[in-house]
Design a protein around this motif. Structure first.
Motif, short mmCIF file in Angstrom:
data_model
loop_
_atom_site.label_atom_id
_atom_site.label_comp_id
_atom_site.label_asym_id
_atom_site.label_seq_id
_atom_site.Cartn_x
_atom_site.Cartn_y
_atom_site.Cartn_z
N TYR A 298 4.69 54.98 34.95
CA TYR A 298 5.37 56.13 35.55
C TYR A 298 6.55 55.74 36.43
O TYR A 298 7.39 56.59 36.74
CB TYR A 298 4.38 56.94 36.38
N ILE A 299 6.63 54.49 36.87
CA ILE A 299 7.81 54.08 37.66
C ILE A 299 8.46 52.90 36.93
O ILE A 299 9.12 53.11 35.92
CB ILE A 299 7.43 53.75 39.12
N SER A 300 8.30 51.67 37.40
CA SER A 300 8.98 50.52 36.80
C SER A 300 8.01 49.63 36.04
O SER A 300 6.93 49.32 36.55
CB SER A 300 9.68 49.69 37.89
N ALA A 301 8.42 49.19 34.88
CA ALA A 301 7.60 48.23 34.14
C ALA A 301 7.58 46.88 34.85
O ALA A 301 6.54 46.25 34.99
CB ALA A 301 8.13 48.07 32.72
N ASN A 327 11.20 53.32 33.85
CA ASN A 327 12.24 52.36 34.21
C ASN A 327 11.82 51.00 33.68
O ASN A 327 10.62 50.68 33.64
CB ASN A 327 12.45 52.30 35.72
N ALA A 328 12.79 50.20 33.31
CA ALA A 328 12.48 48.88 32.76
C ALA A 328 12.38 47.82 33.85
O ALA A 328 11.37 47.12 33.96
CB ALA A 328 13.52 48.47 31.72
N ILE A 329 13.42 47.70 34.69
CA ILE A 329 13.54 46.57 35.62
C ILE A 329 14.08 47.06 36.96
O ILE A 329 15.08 47.78 37.01
CB ILE A 329 14.49 45.49 35.05
N PHE A 330 13.44 46.63 38.04
CA PHE A 330 13.91 46.94 39.39
C PHE A 330 13.79 45.68 40.24
O PHE A 330 12.69 45.18 40.47
CB PHE A 330 13.06 48.07 39.99
N LEU A 331 14.92 45.16 40.69
CA LEU A 331 14.97 43.98 41.56
C LEU A 331 15.54 44.43 42.90
O LEU A 331 16.64 44.97 42.96
CB LEU A 331 15.84 42.88 40.95
N ARG A 332 14.82 44.14 43.98
CA ARG A 332 15.18 44.72 45.27
C ARG A 332 15.01 43.75 46.42
O ARG A 332 13.95 43.12 46.58
CB ARG A 332 14.29 45.94 45.53
N THR A 379 11.96 60.80 35.05
CA THR A 379 12.07 59.87 33.94
C THR A 379 13.49 59.31 33.92
O THR A 379 14.36 59.71 34.69
CB THR A 379 11.76 60.57 32.61
N LEU A 380 13.73 58.38 33.01
CA LEU A 380 15.06 57.80 32.81
C LEU A 380 15.66 57.24 34.08
O LEU A 380 16.81 57.51 34.42
CB LEU A 380 16.00 58.86 32.20
N MET A 381 14.88 56.46 34.81
CA MET A 381 15.40 55.79 36.00
C MET A 381 16.13 54.51 35.58
O MET A 381 15.60 53.71 34.81
CB MET A 381 14.26 55.52 36.98
N THR A 382 17.31 54.34 36.10
CA THR A 382 18.19 53.26 35.70
C THR A 382 17.65 51.90 36.15
O THR A 382 17.20 51.75 37.29
CB THR A 382 19.58 53.48 36.31
N ALA A 383 17.71 50.90 35.28
CA ALA A 383 17.40 49.54 35.70
C ALA A 383 18.37 49.14 36.80
O ALA A 383 19.56 49.46 36.74
CB ALA A 383 17.50 48.58 34.52
N ALA A 384 17.87 48.44 37.82
CA ALA A 384 18.71 48.22 39.00
C ALA A 384 18.45 46.87 39.65
O ALA A 384 17.31 46.38 39.66
CB ALA A 384 18.49 49.34 40.02
N ILE A 385 19.52 46.30 40.19
CA ILE A 385 19.48 45.11 41.02
C ILE A 385 20.17 45.48 42.32
O ILE A 385 21.39 45.67 42.35
CB ILE A 385 20.19 43.92 40.35
N ILE A 386 19.41 45.62 43.41
CA ILE A 386 19.96 46.18 44.64
C ILE A 386 19.59 45.31 45.83
O ILE A 386 18.41 45.11 46.14
CB ILE A 386 19.44 47.61 44.87
N GLY A 387 20.59 44.77 46.50
CA GLY A 387 20.38 44.03 47.73
C GLY A 387 20.82 44.84 48.93
O GLY A 387 20.76 46.08 48.92
N LEU A 388 21.25 44.15 49.99
CA LEU A 388 21.71 44.78 51.21
C LEU A 388 23.12 44.31 51.52
O LEU A 388 23.51 43.21 51.12
CB LEU A 388 20.79 44.42 52.38
N PRO A 389 23.89 45.09 52.25
CA PRO A 389 25.24 44.62 52.65
C PRO A 389 25.14 43.29 53.38
O PRO A 389 24.42 43.15 54.37
CB PRO A 389 25.73 45.74 53.57
#
Length: 531
Positions: A298-301, A327-332, A379-389
């Motif tokens: 239901y969220i990220s694989a 969602n496929a991939i979430f890096l945070r 649904t359809l949550m974008t794969a994302a790579i998100i850090g901080l400023p």
């Protein structure tokens, strides 16, 4: 078995490269130990202690707690042995598993957790089977452990409402297995079902092997399938997990998860399939996850997160099949520990992944009990790579990736974040890290923000229906490399948008048919080479 013998027992499983011996994939001595432990433990002869000989009835109604504990204590006093559960239903509260003792649940035998909260003690958590600083312990056999979690969670709620407990959250609801600071642990073949909270919690353990375990737990909040917290030299393989919360979740409290192999598992979850975090104080190092079948998530694989300090380093995720995930991939990299140091995230490779991200209607999210948690699932949550400023996610390689999205349509709808003002995309610096918290992002394939040294190699992205957004949006990042980045669907906006990017190389990456604009640079973007 001596250290050398254990290492030799796994000879041939991996190739050692002496030039790079510290990297897990080249020198998995700890994995050899854990794998050999499985073989050595399963083949060892030991004394048998039948729980019925100690007065257990196994009728499912009479409490067998005292008899079961007496059998365990007798095995420990004898120097070790196997405590066997013949066919039956053994009702019990908390049991203390002791060194050199294995519980074996025979076919049609069930260890049945008491539905009464007062029958449980705690190590880290209240739990049914507890072990603290024990050596050479195990749970095995074709039988089952049933936590009767719905009734137990309800009883916990009752005690809270009448003022006997401070709350009824995960710290108060018992788990099925809670092992802390144990060495040489084997959990194998059993079925674990219906926990009132997490199913298995292994904390600060060494030489841990969880193999061919089936998890079926969807009766209460926080039904994580497996939680590996601060463990080293660990193998999880061949498990089949269907859980209300994260299926396989690595965490790190005071010390890192280090030298871990997860392989050949089938995972589904109403939250995340494979997740590192959120607890990340010690970090995650030298980890391989491979050959996973992740479905109906239901969220990220795949969700790899550092939000409480700690370091993500030398992590390899490969050979992953994803079907029907949101969602496929979430890096945070986040900063939930607002009074502590910001962690670091670098040295991650994700490769050989196929993913189907369909646009499923909300009425399909009915598998699990709804406590208000799933009312607004997207649904359809974008794969994302998100850090901080100022604190980017660094050194990530995405290789041989194929993702098919459903598509959200040909034009923006109210509430969707667009290219008009990228600053409106929230930072969510101190929030609980889920990709769903960022809203509908202004890209459909990948969204990268505050990142450095991100390499896309042989990545294929396609929309089944239509999506107006860019396939890739990179914002405030450095060192973006695209090689054979194949977008097979074009919307009305540019296919690739680079905003405030310092250094990008685009090679062997043609524009898709029908694209009106392929690459658009914005802001202070400079030093772009290609396509």
């Amino acid at each position: 078995m001596a250290f050398k013998e254990l290492a030799n027992a796994a000879t041939g499983l991996y190739t050692v490269n002496p030039m790079n011996a510290r990297r897990l994939e080249f020198a998995p001595v700890a994995l050899a130990l854990a794998l050999a432990l499985i073989s050595a433990t399963s083949g060892s002869a030991s004394s048998i202690f039948d729980v019925k000989q100690y007065g257990a009835l196994g009728n499912g109604t009479h409490s067998d707690t005292v008899a079961l504990q007496q059998a365990i204590d007798a095995a420990a006093a004898a120097g070790g042995g196997t405590v066997t559960f013949p066919p039956g239903r053994y009702l019990s509260g908390s049991l203390d598993l002791k060194s050199h003792v294995t519980l074996r649940l025979e076919e049609n035998a069930t260890l049945l957790g008491s539905p009464r909260r007062v029958d449980y003690r705690r190590v880290n958590f209240h739990g049914l089977v507890l072990a603290d600083q024990q050596v050479d312990i195990g749970i095995c056999g074709p039988g089952a452990i049933d936590g009767q979690g719905a009734a137990l969670a309800a009883d916990t709620e009752r005690l809270w409402h009448q003022g006997d407990l401070a709350d009824a959250k995960e710290g108060e609801r018992p788990v099925l297995i809670n092992f802390r600071a144990c060495t040489n642990v084997l959990v194998r073949d059993v079925t674990l079902k219906d926990s009132a909270c997490w199913v298995e919690d292994y904390r600060d353990c060494e030489h841990l092997a969880v193999e061919h375990v089936t998890v079926r737990s969807d009766v209460a909040y926080n039904n994580d399938g497996i939680d590996i917290d601060g463990c080293v030299h660990t193998v999880v393989r061949g498990c089949n997990i269907d859980s209300e919360d994260d299926a396989i979740c690595l965490k790190s409290g005071d010390r890192p998860c280090d030298d871990v192999l997860v392989e050949h598992c089938r995972l589904r979850s109403s939250c995340n399939g494979l997740k590192f975090g959120t607890a990340s104080h010690g970090g995650f190092k030298n980890i391989i996850c491979r050959s996973l079948d992740i479905y109906d998530v239901y969220i990220s694989a795949i969700a790899l997160e550092i939000v409480d300090g700690g370091e993500m380093e030398n992590v390899r995720v490969s050979d992953i099949k994803i079907k029907d995930s949101n969602n496929a991939i979430f890096l945070r990299l986040g900063h939930r520990n607002v009074h502590g140091e910001i962690g670091s995230f670098h040295g991650v490779t994700i490769s050989n992944v196929t993913a189907q991200i369909p646009n499923r209607p909300a009425d399909q999210f009915t598998k699990f009990p709804d406590y208000g948690k799933h009312n607004s699932r997207r649904t359809l949550m974008t794969a994302a790579i998100i850090g901080l400023p100022g604190h980017p996610v660094q050194d990530v390689t995405l290789q041989d990736i194929s993702i098919v999205y459903g598509g959200i349509g040909n034009e923006p709808q109210p509430g969707q974040l667009t290219l008009d003002n990228l600053a409106k995309v929230p930072e969510r610096t101190a929030d609980y890290p889920e990709i769903s918290s960022f809203g509908i992002l202004p890209a459909w394939g990948f969204y990268c923000r505050h990142a450095e040294g991100i390499h896309f190699n042989n990545v294929i992205l396609r929309v089944q229906n239509s999506d107006y957004r860019p396939a890739l949006l990179c914002d405030d990042s450095r060192g973006i490399a695209l090689d054979e980045f194949h977008v097979q669907s074009a919307g009305t906006e540019p296919v690739i948008v680079l905003n405030d990017i310092h250094g990008a190389a685009i090679r062997n990456s043609p524009a898709p048919a029908g694209a009106t604009r392929f690459i658009e640079t914005r802001g202070s973007t400079r030093d772009v080479v290609g396509p």
